[in-house]
Each structure stands twice: as C-alpha cells, then as structure tokens.
Design a protein around this motif. Sequence first.
Motif, PDB file in Angstrom:
ATOM      1  N   UNK A 109     -20.786  43.679  62.222  1.00 53.20           N
ATOM      2  CA  UNK A 109     -21.518  44.596  61.346  1.00 53.20           C
ATOM      3  C   UNK A 109     -21.207  46.048  61.717  1.00 53.20           C
ATOM      4  N   UNK A 110     -21.088  46.310  62.999  1.00 51.33           N
ATOM      5  CA  UNK A 110     -20.751  47.680  63.415  1.00 51.33           C
ATOM      6  C   UNK A 110     -19.395  48.095  62.877  1.00 51.33           C
ATOM      7  N   UNK A 111     -18.491  47.123  62.696  1.00 50.67           N
ATOM      8  CA  UNK A 111     -17.157  47.439  62.177  1.00 50.67           C
ATOM      9  C   UNK A 111     -17.205  47.951  60.747  1.00 50.67           C
ATOM     10  N   UNK A 112     -18.316  47.701  60.041  1.00 49.37           N
ATOM     11  CA  UNK A 112     -18.431  48.168  58.664  1.00 49.37           C
ATOM     12  C   UNK A 112     -18.732  49.664  58.572  1.00 49.37           C
ATOM     13  N   UNK A 113     -19.338  50.225  59.611  1.00 46.93           N
ATOM     14  CA  UNK A 113     -19.856  51.592  59.526  1.00 46.93           C
ATOM     15  C   UNK A 113     -18.778  52.611  59.136  1.00 46.93           C
ATOM     16  N   UNK A 114     -17.623  52.646  59.822  1.00 46.50           N
ATOM     17  CA  UNK A 114     -16.633  53.673  59.455  1.00 46.50           C
ATOM     18  C   UNK A 114     -16.078  53.515  58.055  1.00 46.50           C
ATOM     19  N   UNK A 115     -15.897  52.283  57.573  1.00 51.59           N
ATOM     20  CA  UNK A 115     -15.318  52.145  56.234  1.00 51.59           C
ATOM     21  C   UNK A 115     -16.349  52.439  55.155  1.00 51.59           C
ATOM     22  N   UNK A 116     -17.627  52.182  55.417  1.00 47.82           N
ATOM     23  CA  UNK A 116     -18.677  52.570  54.464  1.00 47.82           C
ATOM     24  C   UNK A 116     -18.643  54.071  54.262  1.00 47.82           C
ATOM     25  N   UNK A 117     -18.549  54.793  55.377  1.00 41.07           N
ATOM     26  CA  UNK A 117     -18.517  56.258  55.315  1.00 41.07           C
ATOM     27  C   UNK A 117     -17.238  56.756  54.672  1.00 41.07           C
ATOM     28  N   UNK A 118     -16.113  56.142  55.032  1.00 47.73           N
ATOM     29  CA  UNK A 118     -14.812  56.626  54.576  1.00 47.73           C
ATOM     30  C   UNK A 118     -14.609  56.412  53.079  1.00 47.73           C
ATOM     31  N   UNK A 119     -15.120  55.304  52.554  1.00 46.04           N
ATOM     32  CA  UNK A 119     -14.849  54.957  51.161  1.00 46.04           C
ATOM     33  C   UNK A 119     -16.065  55.087  50.248  1.00 46.04           C
ATOM     34  N   UNK A 120     -17.187  55.522  50.795  1.00 45.76           N
ATOM     35  CA  UNK A 120     -18.377  55.683  49.970  1.00 45.76           C
ATOM     36  C   UNK A 120     -18.832  54.375  49.337  1.00 45.76           C
ATOM     37  N   UNK A 121     -18.783  53.296  50.112  1.00 43.80           N
ATOM     38  CA  UNK A 121     -19.149  51.979  49.581  1.00 43.80           C
ATOM     39  C   UNK A 121     -20.653  51.880  49.362  1.00 43.80           C
ATOM     40  N   UNK A 122     -21.050  50.995  48.458  1.00 43.50           N
ATOM     41  CA  UNK A 122     -22.463  50.746  48.181  1.00 43.50           C
ATOM     42  C   UNK A 122     -22.847  49.382  48.766  1.00 43.50           C
ATOM     43  N   UNK A 123     -24.131  49.159  48.993  1.00 45.92           N
ATOM     44  CA  UNK A 123     -24.552  47.876  49.587  1.00 45.92           C
ATOM     45  C   UNK A 123     -24.405  46.680  48.655  1.00 45.92           C
ATOM     46  N   UNK A 124     -24.356  46.892  47.336  1.00 48.91           N
ATOM     47  CA  UNK A 124     -24.451  45.779  46.391  1.00 48.91           C
ATOM     48  C   UNK A 124     -23.467  44.636  46.644  1.00 48.91           C
ATOM     49  N   UNK A 125     -22.147  44.892  46.776  1.00 54.51           N
ATOM     50  CA  UNK A 125     -21.247  43.747  46.968  1.00 54.51           C
ATOM     51  C   UNK A 125     -21.529  42.983  48.253  1.00 54.51           C
ATOM     52  N   UNK A 126     -21.937  43.681  49.303  1.00 54.06           N
ATOM     53  CA  UNK A 126     -22.277  43.004  50.553  1.00 54.06           C
ATOM     54  C   UNK A 126     -23.528  42.149  50.381  1.00 54.06           C
TER      55      UNK A 126
END
Length: 319
Positions: free
Chosen positions: A121-138
């Motif tokens: 889960x921690x591995x998700x943090x940088x890519x969420x920030x980098x790509x502006x991802x939203x929680x919905x698909x997860x």
Amino acid sequence: MTVVAASAKSDNQTYGGTLDKADLENFPVAPFFLPAAWRTDLMAVYGFARLVDDAGDGDLADPVRVAELLGVPAALSTTRSEQDGEAAFRLALLDGLERDLDRAFEAALTPDATAPQHPLMRALVPLIDRHGLTPEPFRRLIEANRVDQSTTRYPRYRDLLDYCTLSADPVGRLVLAIAGVSTPERIAYSDAICSALQVVEHLQDVAEDLGRGRIYLPTEDLDRFGVTEQDLARPTAGPRVRELVAFEADRARTLLDHGAPLVGTVSGRLRLLLAGFTAGGYAALAAIEAAGYDVLAQQPKPDKRRLAAKAARLFAKGR
C-alpha cells in the motif's frame, strides 16, 4: 522479464512473494522495454490488485501477519461455522485494506499524514501523487472481492460483465491514467479488453473456481448447453462442457476485437505494452482452443511465442 524496484523486491520477499505472481499472468505486467518509472508504477498497481485478490481468495501467504498490520482481529467468533468465520475474516481484511488505501491517499495529499501500514500500500503513495489518481478504481477492485464472498453464481452474461466492471476494468483505467492518455474513447476500448481478459481467465480457471465454490459461467448458458455443476467437477470436460467453453471463448474474442483498436490510438512503447496485454488474451484463447476446450483436465496457458507474434501483429496493424 519483470523489473521491480529494490525496495519493492524486499517487501515482496517479506510478504509472501505477491509480486512474483506477475510472471503467471496471461500478459506482461511491466515488461523491460518500458521506462523504469512506468515499470515501478505498474508493479505498484499490480501489487495492490494481487494483494486484494489474495485477501479475497484466502491465498495470502501469511494472513495473520497481514491482519496484524491492518489492525484486523485474526480470530473471529467461535460461534460461527468455519466457512462463515473464514468469509468474515476475509471481509475484515478487505475492510482493513480499504482503510489502508485511505491512508495512502491521505499520505499522497498531506506529507505528515499517517503512512499506510502494508508495504504494498505504501508503494501506491508516490504514483497517486505523481499521476493525480482517484480512489475509485482501487475501491472497485476491493469491492469485487467483497462480492466474491457472497456471490458465487452469475445468472446472465450481463451480470458477469457487470462484475468485470469491478474486478477487471479498473486496472486498464489505471494503466491509461499512469500513461497520461485517458480519454472516453480509450477507456471504452480498455474496458472491453479488460473484461475479455477476465472472462478468459474465468475459462482457464473453471476447475479452480469450482473448488472455491464459485462458478463464473453464466447460469443461463449452463442451462442452454445442458451442463450441470457435476459436469464441471469431472476430471475432463465432456462434449457439452466443451461446447459451452467454446461459446464463451467466442464471446471473449468478440470483446477483444471490440477493444483492440485501443492499440492504434497510442504510439511507441505504450503501444507495444497495450499490444502485449491484448495479445495475451488472444494467446490464452488459442491455448483453450488447442486444448479442445477441455479446461478441466488442465489449465490452458498461452504459448509465449504465439503471444509475442500476436503482439507484433497488433503493434504493426494498430488493432
């Protein structure tokens, strides 16, 4: 060959080799020809999806350790039946993973927020920030595994495709978002490909799924071909089961055909990646056909040479 960042490798070894399962997929998850940043991001998404699936299927290498990390009680009420207790534990794990997902998004938005507890889960943090991802698909991927705890049959093909919108389509949407190429047209193509890949996987896993008490072949189609659950439990597929599998394989191929033009809407290494995803579906279908549609005797797996050849053709033609 899949490349994983050193820290991810360490976490992978600590938590049961979750990322190693990427090599068992029908398609290349994060092939060598992609930029290192893309490979890292794609493996982070894969690690999340695999972790959630393993929690929902009871396949975690160390479920007690994961439960401890997430603050989930490992021992549930002894008044429950063993089956009910296991389902409750899996649902509790999924709830814990969703809370950890919330922490990942909070950490991406607020530097001093509490970090996620699970390393994948921690591995998700940088890519969420980098790509502006939203929680919905997860969240949809988590919800798909919640559905698996209570839904074991799908009356109609439409019902199965609705399930695919939770279990498969979000992955393709995340790939497009990471690449920065999301458009309504591409999302529609991607959804068709991902749903097709999910249907193909269900065909490959009929025997395994039945062992878990699940049947993803639509009930209306079982009835249409005169196939019973007892037929699916046999060591080899009889004529009616083979006819049913061939019918569902044709449906999956049609979905792939609808989605394949996605490849032609992009260029470069992304085009090659999407050609590989799509070719994986076609190659798996070819393996099912080569097995005479007997998916009970053994799990048909795509031939890597056939996959590579199909990917090259898709790359060249763009569909």
